[in-house]
Design an enzyme around this catalytic site. Structure first.
Site, PDB file in Angstrom:
ATOM      1  N   ARG A   1      -3.139  -7.798   9.602  1.00 44.75           N
ATOM      2  CA  ARG A   1      -3.143  -7.862   8.142  1.00 44.75           C
ATOM      3  C   ARG A   1      -2.036  -8.810   7.728  1.00 44.75           C
ATOM      4  O   ARG A   1      -0.870  -8.569   7.997  1.00 44.75           O
ATOM      5  CB  ARG A   1      -2.980  -6.445   7.602  1.00 44.75           C
ATOM      6  CG  ARG A   1      -1.934  -6.189   6.573  1.00 44.75           C
ATOM      7  CD  ARG A   1      -2.041  -4.834   5.929  1.00 44.75           C
ATOM      8  NE  ARG A   1      -1.236  -3.784   6.524  1.00 44.75           N
ATOM      9  CZ  ARG A   1       0.087  -3.705   6.483  1.00 44.75           C
ATOM     10  NH1 ARG A   1       0.787  -4.650   5.895  1.00 44.75           N
ATOM     11  NH2 ARG A   1       0.708  -2.690   7.038  1.00 44.75           N
TER      12      ARG A   1
ATOM     13  N   TYR B   1       9.724  -3.961   6.986  1.00 46.36           N
ATOM     14  CA  TYR B   1       9.503  -3.438   8.330  1.00 46.36           C
ATOM     15  C   TYR B   1       8.961  -4.448   9.346  1.00 46.36           C
ATOM     16  O   TYR B   1       8.758  -4.098  10.491  1.00 46.36           O
ATOM     17  CB  TYR B   1       8.601  -2.198   8.280  1.00 46.36           C
ATOM     18  CG  TYR B   1       7.270  -2.388   7.569  1.00 46.36           C
ATOM     19  CD1 TYR B   1       6.202  -3.002   8.221  1.00 46.36           C
ATOM     20  CD2 TYR B   1       7.086  -1.970   6.254  1.00 46.36           C
ATOM     21  CE1 TYR B   1       4.982  -3.186   7.579  1.00 46.36           C
ATOM     22  CE2 TYR B   1       5.874  -2.145   5.601  1.00 46.36           C
ATOM     23  CZ  TYR B   1       4.827  -2.753   6.273  1.00 46.36           C
ATOM     24  OH  TYR B   1       3.624  -2.930   5.635  1.00 46.36           O
TER      25      TYR B   1
ATOM     26  N   HIS C   1       0.370  -3.766   2.954  1.00 43.03           N
ATOM     27  CA  HIS C   1      -0.590  -2.675   3.166  1.00 43.03           C
ATOM     28  C   HIS C   1      -1.413  -2.451   1.899  1.00 43.03           C
ATOM     29  O   HIS C   1      -2.632  -2.399   1.927  1.00 43.03           O
ATOM     30  CB  HIS C   1       0.141  -1.399   3.554  1.00 43.03           C
ATOM     31  CG  HIS C   1      -0.716  -0.188   3.472  1.00 43.03           C
ATOM     32  ND1 HIS C   1      -1.729   0.054   4.373  1.00 43.03           N
ATOM     33  CD2 HIS C   1      -0.756   0.825   2.581  1.00 43.03           C
ATOM     34  CE1 HIS C   1      -2.348   1.177   4.040  1.00 43.03           C
ATOM     35  NE2 HIS C   1      -1.786   1.657   2.954  1.00 43.03           N
TER      36      HIS C   1
HETATM   37  C1  LIG Z   1      -4.882  11.734   5.741  1.00 45.39           C
HETATM   38  C2  LIG Z   1      -4.083  10.621   5.172  1.00 45.39           C
HETATM   39  N1  LIG Z   1      -2.770  10.545   5.452  1.00 45.39           N
HETATM   40  C3  LIG Z   1      -2.015   9.575   4.903  1.00 45.39           C
HETATM   41  C4  LIG Z   1      -2.547   8.634   4.077  1.00 45.39           C
HETATM   42  C5  LIG Z   1      -1.674   7.553   3.443  1.00 45.39           C
HETATM   43  N2  LIG Z   1      -2.025   6.251   4.031  1.00 45.39           N
HETATM   44  C6  LIG Z   1      -2.887   5.429   3.413  1.00 45.39           C
HETATM   45  S1  LIG Z   1      -3.245   4.092   4.337  1.00 45.39           S
HETATM   46  C7  LIG Z   1      -2.232   4.591   5.582  1.00 45.39           C
HETATM   47  C8  LIG Z   1      -2.127   3.759   6.829  1.00 45.39           C
HETATM   48  C9  LIG Z   1      -3.456   3.549   7.456  1.00 45.39           C
HETATM   49  O1  LIG Z   1      -3.342   2.767   8.596  1.00 45.39           O
HETATM   50  P1  LIG Z   1      -4.606   2.265   9.398  1.00 45.39           P
HETATM   51  O2  LIG Z   1      -5.459   3.432   9.770  1.00 45.39           O
HETATM   52  O3  LIG Z   1      -4.090   1.423  10.499  1.00 45.39           O
HETATM   53  O4  LIG Z   1      -5.447   1.423   8.373  1.00 45.39           O
HETATM   54  P2  LIG Z   1      -4.999   0.102   7.583  1.00 45.39           P
HETATM   55  O5  LIG Z   1      -4.421   0.566   6.279  1.00 45.39           O
HETATM   56  O6  LIG Z   1      -4.013  -0.623   8.428  1.00 45.39           O
HETATM   57  O7  LIG Z   1      -6.245  -0.676   7.353  1.00 45.39           O
HETATM   58  C10 LIG Z   1      -1.603   5.788   5.253  1.00 45.39           C
HETATM   59  C11 LIG Z   1      -0.634   6.483   6.099  1.00 45.39           C
HETATM   60  C12 LIG Z   1      -3.927   8.752   3.811  1.00 45.39           C
HETATM   61  N3  LIG Z   1      -4.551   7.883   2.988  1.00 45.39           N
HETATM   62  N4  LIG Z   1      -4.659   9.744   4.362  1.00 45.39           N
END
Ligand SMILES: Cc1ncc(C[n+]2csc(CCOP(=O)(O)OP(=O)(O)O)c2C)c(N)n1
Ligand SMILES: Cc1ncc(C[n+]2csc(CCOP(=O)(O)OP(=O)(O)O)c2C)c(N)n1
Ligand SMILES: [Mg+2]
Ligand SMILES: [Mg+2]
Lengths: 327, 368, 327, 368
Positions: B259, B272, B263
Site C-alpha cells: 500500500r 511507523y 491505511h
Molecule cells: C475485527 C477488527 N479489528 C480491528 C479493526 C480495525 N482495523 C481496521 S483495518 C485494520 C488493519 C487491517 O489490515 P489488513 O488485514 O492487512 O488489511 P489492509 O487494511 O492492509 O488492507 C484494523 C486493525 C477492524 N476493522 N476489525
C-alpha cells in the site's frame, strides 16, 4: 388436523421437519446435528430423511457456523444453524452482532438474511459450566434481530415456523430445562404462532406477572399456590423477547396496577428492567406498587451444586408476588 | 503443470519490475488487457481524488488503494460474470470491474447506505468492516452455490494480511476445505495492517502456506504484476468450478504487494515506516509495468494512453458530481430498513422522531 | 501536585504512563499501540518509554488479545489490552464473557484477573460502520465485570488508575467523541477516582437527569438552556455502569421526583431501563412523572450521514426533560 | 536429529501394539516408568468409577478418558515441577500427575467450584469448558513467563481434535509463533468431537501440519504409546525452554489416540460409530502395551501389578468417600467469589437471598 402429543424438543424437531418438507431452501447445520440428531435430539431423524446436504454436521466453530450461514442466507437459502448450548454463541457473537442483525440495513434491503439461529438456553439441568446461560438480553439489545423463547410444545412449533418464514434473522432460544418436562398437543400440519405476541397463561386481577421460557412453569405454580391465599395473579408469557409485546404488558398492568417480572437471566439489565421501564412510560398512573423483579442474581452462574439457589424458585416467585400485592 | 501446483514459497510472476516478460503471459485478448490497464488507471485516479475529497471535508474516512491496483484488477477481471465477489473495505478497484458505479463507492464513504445498493447482477457483497468477518460469508456463499448445484460459479473473497490472524480466517477456510466449496480466498498482503508489519502478524514464512492447515492449495503471486495475478486467479477459479479428480476446489492466494499511501485518511504512515521502504515498493508499481508491456507489445500507444487518461478523469469527475448532488439520505431510512416490516417498537420510535423533527427541524439534530 | 491541562485521550495516556512507571507488572497490548501510539494516540510515546515488552503490538486478533491477556493476568501480570474500537470487542466476546468475568468465581479466588480492557466507544465522529458502537450493556449484564465510562479528563485518569489497581477485571470504555473536545486539569501524580460512584455535575431541584460518557455534555448543555426556561435540572454522570451507583440515583430522585435517562446506547435494554427499575424499586413513592428515556433508537446505527439523527441531541434531551417536568 | 525434526506426517512410536520396542526408548528411570504405569491404572480405574457414580446419580455429567491415558500421563510426566498445565475438561489423568487430588476432580464434576481450588504449586489452570478457549490463556501464560524472564519454565496446553477448528486455536498458536512463547500445544486427537469424526473436522491430512500456518514445529505421535508421547513432549518442552539458534520455542503435538467410551455420560456413541472401529482401537490400549514392556524388561511383575491394582482401588475409593462426605457448598459462596469485594448490588442481593433462605429454608429453593 391430526394432533400429536409432543414434548418441546419434539416440537422443535417437528417444526424443522415440517418446514424442511415444505421448502427445499431450508437446511439445518451445526455440531452433531446429523447422524447424532443433536445432543438433545432436536434434529433426530432429519439426517436420514433429508441427507447430508440439508442436515449438515459442521466443524466445531461457532463463528464459522453462523458466518457461513450468513453467507448462505444472503444467497437466498434459509439456513437454521444450531448452536449446541447458548453459552457457546459467544465465539460467534461478532457474526451475530456485526452481520446477522445488519445486512438489511447495510444494503437498504438488497441483501436480507432469512435465517434462524437456534440454541437451547437456561439452567437447571445440573450441567457443567457454560451450559446454563440465559443471556437473551445480549440479543434483545441489538436491533435488527428478533428473539423468541417458547414455553409450550404448541408454541414451539408455531413460533419456529414463523421464525423460519420470517424474512429477518431470528434468534430462537429453547428452554432446555423443560425440553422433556411435559407434553402438549401439537398439530401435525404446519401452522404459525405470531412473533411479537405475548400469551396470557392465567387470567387474574390482583397482579400481573410477566415471564417466559422455563420460568413460566414455576411462575404458574406460584400463582396457583397464591390463589389459595386469595391472591389472583395474571401470568403472562412474553414468548418474544424482541420485539416485546408492550401492548400486552400495558394492558394487563392497567387492569392490575401491580407487576412482577420473573426471569432466570441476571437482574441487572435483564428483561425485567425493560418491562418496568415500559410500564413507567405508558401506565405510571395506574401503578400501585413497585415492579418487583425476581431474577437471576448478579453473580456468575454457579456450578450445579448451587444452581437451585440461583434460579428463581416457586417460593421466591410467590414471595415476590406477595410483596407486590401487599405493598 | 498448473500454476497452482507450485510450492507456496515460489512466487508467480509474469512481468518483472520493468515490465519485461519473465513468465507465461496468460491468454487474455488485447481488448481485455487494455481494459485492465484502463481500470487500473481509473482506480488510481479515483483514489487520488477520493483522498483529496476527504481532505477537503467532502467525504469521511477513506481507505486508499494505490499500489494495489494490480492485485485488484488482475483478479477481478478473471471473474466470470456469474461469479461472486466478497470484498473487505478496500476493493473499490475490484468492485469497479464488477460493475459497481464509482458513485456508489463515493456514496458509501460519504456515509450513505445507498452506496451498498449493489446493481443487480454485479454479484458483490457489501463491504465488511470487521476484519476477516466476511471470509465465512464467502465460504457460505460458495457452499450455497454448491448445494444448489451451481458450483460452476465461484465466490472470491478479498482480505488483507492482517486478516489472516483472525479466527474467522481460520474458520472460513477450514469450512471451505471440509465442504470443498467453490471459493478463491484472495489475500491482499500489502505488508501492513495499519502500523503492524507483516512479520509481526505471523511467524509463518508466507501467508500462502497457511493453506496447508486446511488441506487446500496455497499460492503466492507477485500482487503488483497484474498478469501474474490474473493467471493465478484464473487457474484458481477454474479449479473451484471444475476440479480434476483428487483436486480440492478452494485456493488461498497470497498476492504480495504494497500500500503506497496511508491505511486510511485517518492514518499517518510516516510514524511507523520509512520512505526508503515505500520507494523500494513504488519501483514495482503495477501501472507502469503493465503499460510498458502493453506499449512494447503494440497494444497501447501515446494516443490511446492520453485518451484513457482523459476518459478516466471525466469518469471520476462525473461520479463525484453525481454523488455530491445526490440528495442527503432521509432520516426515515434509519427506521425503514431495520426489519422487513417495522416492529411496533421501531414504529413508535419513528413516530417520536418525526414529531421531534417536525418541531425542531434539522437544527434540532445536526451538530455544528 | 503539579497540574496539567489535558484532553481525555491525553488523560488516558497519562494514567497508563503513571501506572506503568509505578508498577512493572502493568503492560499495554493491542493493535497499533506500539510505535504508532494507538490509532487515537492513547498510547503515544509509551513504546519509546517502556519498550517492546511492555507496549506490545499484537497480531490482528481480538480473541487472541483478550485471551492471552487472561492468561497473563492469571499469572499475575496486569495487562491492559486495548481493542481499537469497542465495535471490535465482539470477536473476543467469548473470552470476556466466559473467562474474564468468571476466573475468580470458577476457582474460588485462586485465580483472579487484575486486567483492564480498554476501548474507545460511541458515535458521532463520522466514522465507518462498526466504529460507533455503544453497547456497554453487553458487559454490564455480565456479572464479574466492572464497566467504567469517564466523561472528564480528571475522572479519566483517576478511574483508569483505580481500574488498573482493581483486583477484578474492568472494562474501560472511553468516549471517543470527546477524546479531544476539551481540556481539564489533571494532577501529574497518581490519584484515584473510585469505581462505582456517580458524580453530580449540576445540582438542581426539578428533575434528575442521569447520563454518562459523551452524552454528559449535551445533557449539561440542555440543562443550562432549560435553566433559562425556569427548569432546574440536576445532572448526574454515572461514571460507572456496573456496579451502578444506585444510592446516588435514589438520593437525587427522592429530591426531585422526576427523572430522565440519557444515553446513546439503544433504548431497549439500555441503562435507562435499569435506572428506571431502580427508581421503581426504591423510590416509587417519590415519583411524580414517568422516567423518560432519551436514547439511541432501536435500529442499527446508521452510516454517518444520518448519525446525528440517531444520537440524542441537545434538543431531544431538552424536550425529554420538559416532558418530564410538565407531566 | 531431534524427534521434532520429522515430517509431521511421520508418526513417532516407541512401542508397537504388542508392547515391543520399535523406536528409541526415552531415558526415563525405572521408578518413573512404573509410576507412569500406576498413574495410567489409576486414571483408568478412576474413570470407570466416575462413570458409575454418574449412572447412580451421585455425580453430574462426566467426560471419560479411557483410552487416552497414554497421552495424558506420558505428556504430564514430562513436565517439570515448575512448568504449567492448561487443561480442557478431560485431563483428569494429567492433572493427577500434577498433584491435583482425585477428590478435587470429583468435587468439580459434582458441581462444586471447590474442585478448582488448585493446590499451591500444582500449576494447573482450571478446566475450560468452551472448546479451545483455553489455548490463548496458555499462550498468555507462557508469554508472561517469558516477559518475566522465567522462560526456563514452559506451559503445556491440552485440547482435542475438534478444538483445532475454533478461531481460538488459530489465534492462540499464531500469537505463540509471533512472540515465540515457551509453549507446548498438545492436541489429544481422539478421532471424535462428540459425533463428528476427525475427517469432518478439517480437510488437512494431519492436525500436526497445522503448525506450518504459524511457523512453528508440528509433530504427530502415537498417542496410545506413553513412551513415544513422553519422548516427544520432553523434546518439545526442552525446546520451549532452551531453543537452539534458529529454533522456535512453541510446538504443536498431535497425539493420535481414541476415546474408548462415550464423549460424556450424556452421550451414546453407538448412534454414530461402529463397534468394529472401537475394537480396532482397543487393540492399541496404552495400558497393556506399557505393562508388557515393563514386564518384559523386568520392571514389573505379577506381584507389583497386584499391589498397584490394590492401591489404586483404595485410592479411588478413599477419594470418593472424601468427596461425598465433603459438606455441600454454602449458597453464600455464589455471592462471595464474584468480586474481590462484594459490590453494593451483590451485597443487596445476598441480603435478599439470606432473608428468603431464613424464611423458607432449603425447601424454598431446591427442586424435586
Ligand atoms: C475485527 C477488527 N479489528 C480491528 C479493526 C480495525 N482495523 C481496521 S483495518 C485494520 C488493519 C487491517 O489490515 P489488513 O488485514 O492487512 O488489511 P489492509 O487494511 O492492509 O488492507 C484494523 C486493525 C477492524 N476493522 N476489525
Ligand atoms: C465453544 C464450544 N462449542 C461447543 C461445545 C460443546 N462441546 C463440548 S465437547 C465438544 C466436542 C469436543 O471435541 P474435541 O475438541 O475433539 O475434544 P474431546 O471432547 O474429543 O476431548 C463439544 C462440541 C463447547 N464445549 N464449547
Ligand atoms: Mg494489510
Ligand atoms: Mg476429540
Amino acid at each position: 388436523m391430526t394432533e400429536q402429543n409432543l414434548t418441546i424438543v419434539q416440537a422443535v424437531r417437528d417444526g424443522l421437519y415440517t418446514e424442511m418438507q415444505r421448502d427445499d431452501d431450508v437446511l439445518v447445520m451445526g455440531e452433531d446435528v446429523g447422524k447424532n440428531g443433536g445432543v438433545f435430539r432436536a434434529t433426530e431423524g432429519l439426517w436420514d430423511e433429508f441427507g447430508d446436504n440439508r442436515v449438515i454436521d459442521t466443524p466445531l466453530a461457532e463463528s464459522g457456523i453462523i458466518g457461513t450461514a450468513v453467507g448462505m442466507a444472503a444467497m437466498g437459502l434459509k439456513p437454521i444453524p444450531e448452536i449446541q448450548f447458548s453459552g457457546f454463541m459467544y465465539p460467534g457473537y461478532d457474526q451475530i452482532i456485526s452481520h446477522m442483525s445488519r445486512f438489511r440495513t447495510r444494503t437498504r434491503g438488497r441483501y436480507t438474511l432469512p435465517m434462524v439461529l437456534r440454541a437451547p438456553y437456561g439452567g437447571g439441568i445440573r450441567a457443567p459450566e457454560s451450559h446454563s446461560e440465559s443471556k437473551e438480553m445480549f440479543y434483545a439489545h441489538e436491533a435488527g434481530l428478533k428473539v423468541v423463547i417458547p414455553s409450550t410444545p404448541y408454541d414451539t412449533k408455531g413460533l419456529l415456523i414463523s421464525a423460519i418464514r420470517d424474512p429477518d434473522p431470528v434468534i430462537f432460544l429453547e428452554p432446555k430445562l423443560i425440553y422433556r418436562a411435559f407434553r402438549g398437543d401439537v398439530p401435525e400440519d404446519d401452522y404459525t404462532v405470531p412473533i411479537g405476541e405475548a400469551a396470557v397463561r392465567r387470567e387474574g386481577t390482583d397482579v400481573s406477572v410477566f415471564t417466559y421460557g422455563a420460568m413460566t412453569r414455576p411462575t404458574l405454580e406460584a400463582a396457583e399456590n397464591l390463589a389459595e391465599e386469595g391472591i389472583d395473579a395474571e401470568v403472562i408469557d412474553m414468548r418474544t423477547i424482541s420485539p416485546l409485546d408492550r401492548e400486552a404488558i400495558v394492558e394487563s398492568f392497567k387492569k392490575t396496577g401491580r407487576a412482577v417480572a420473573v426471569h432466570e437471566a441476571p437482574k441487572n439489565g435483564g428483561l425485567g428492567a425493560e418491562i418496568t421501564a415500559t410500564i413507567q412510560e405508558e401506565a405510571l398512573l395506574y401503578q400501585e406498587a413497585p415492579v418487583k423483579r425476581v431474577a437471576g442474581y448478579d453473580v456468575p452462574y454457579p456450578l450445579y451444586a448451587l444452581e437451585d439457589y440461583y434460579l428463581p424458585s416457586v417460593a421466591r416467585v410467590e414471595e415476590g408476588i406477595r410483596e407486590t400485592v401487599n405493598f | 503443470m498448473s500454476v497452482l501446483q507450485r510450492d507456496p514459497q515460489d512466487q508467480v510472476r509474469v512481468l518483472d519490475e520493468d515490465g519485461s516478460v519473465v513468465g507465461d503471459v496468460p491468454d487474455i485478448d488485447d481488448e481485455t488487457m487494455v481494459e485492465m490497464y484502463r481500470y487500473m488507471r481509473l482506480a488510481r485516479h479515483f483514489d487520488t481524488r477520493a483522498v483529496s475529497l476527504q481532505r477537503q471535508g467532502r467525504m469521511g474516512t477513506y481507505p486508499p488503494l494505490s499500489g494495489q491496483e494490480g492485485a485488484q484488477i488482475g483478479s477481478a477481471v478473471a471473474l466470470a460474470e456469474d461469479d461472486w465477489m466478497v470484498p473487505s473495505y478496500r476493493e473499490h478497484g475490484a468492485a469497479l470491474v464488477r460493475g459497481l458505479p464509482l458513485k456508489q463507492t463515493l456514496l458509501y464513504w460519504m456515509g450513505h447506505e445507498k452506496g451498498n445498493e449493489m446493481p443487480e447482477g454485479a454479484n458483490i457483497f457489501p463491504p465488511a468492516v470487521p476484519i476477516a468477518s466476511q471470509i465465512p460469508h464467502a465460504t457460505g456463499a460458495g457452499w450455497a452455490l454448491k448445494l444448489r448445484e451451481e458450483a460452476d460459479k465461484a465466490v472470491m473473497c478479498y482480505f488483507g494480511d492482517g486478516a489472516t490472524s483472525e479466527g474467522d480466517f481460520h474458520e472460513g477456510l477450514n469450512f471451505a476445505g471440509v465442504f470443498d466449496t467453490p471459493n478463491v480466498f484472495f489475500c491482499n498482503n500489502n505488508q501492513w495492517a495499519i502500523s503492524v508489519p507483516r512479520e509481526r502478524q505471523t511467524a509463518s514464512e508466507t501467508l500462502a502456506q497457511k493453506a496447508v492447515a486446511y488441506g487446500i492449495d496455497g499460492i503466492q503471486v507477485d500482487g503488483m504484476d497484474p498478469l501474474a495475478v490474473y493467471a493465478v486467479t484464473q487457474a484458481a477459479l477454474d479449479k473451484a468450478k471444475n476440479p480434476q479428480e483428487g483436486e480440492c476446489r478452494p485456493t488461498l492466494i497470497e498476492a504480495v504487494q504494497y500500500r503506497f499511501g496511508a491505511h486510511t485518511t485517518a492514518d499517518d504512515p510516516t510514524v511507523y515506516r520509512d520512505d526508503e521502504e515505500v520507494e523500494k515498493w513504488k519501483a514495482k508499481d503495477p501501472i507502469p509495468r503493465l503499460e510498458t508491456f502493453l506499449r512494447e507489445t503494440g497494444r497501447l500507444d501515446d494516443e490511446s494512453v492520453d485518451a484513457i487518461e482523459e476518459s478516466v478523469k471525466e469518469q471520476v469527475a462525473d461520479a463525484i458530481d453525481a454523488a455530491e448532488s445526490d440528495p442527503r439520505p432521509d432520516p426515515s431510512e434509519m427506521f425503514e430498513y431495520a426489519y422487513a416490516e417495522m416492529t411496533p417498537e421501531v414504529e413508535a420510535q419513528y413516530e417520536e422522531f418525526q414529531a421531534l423533527h417536525e418541531k425542531f427541524g434539522d437544527e434540532g439534530f445536526l451538530r455544528e
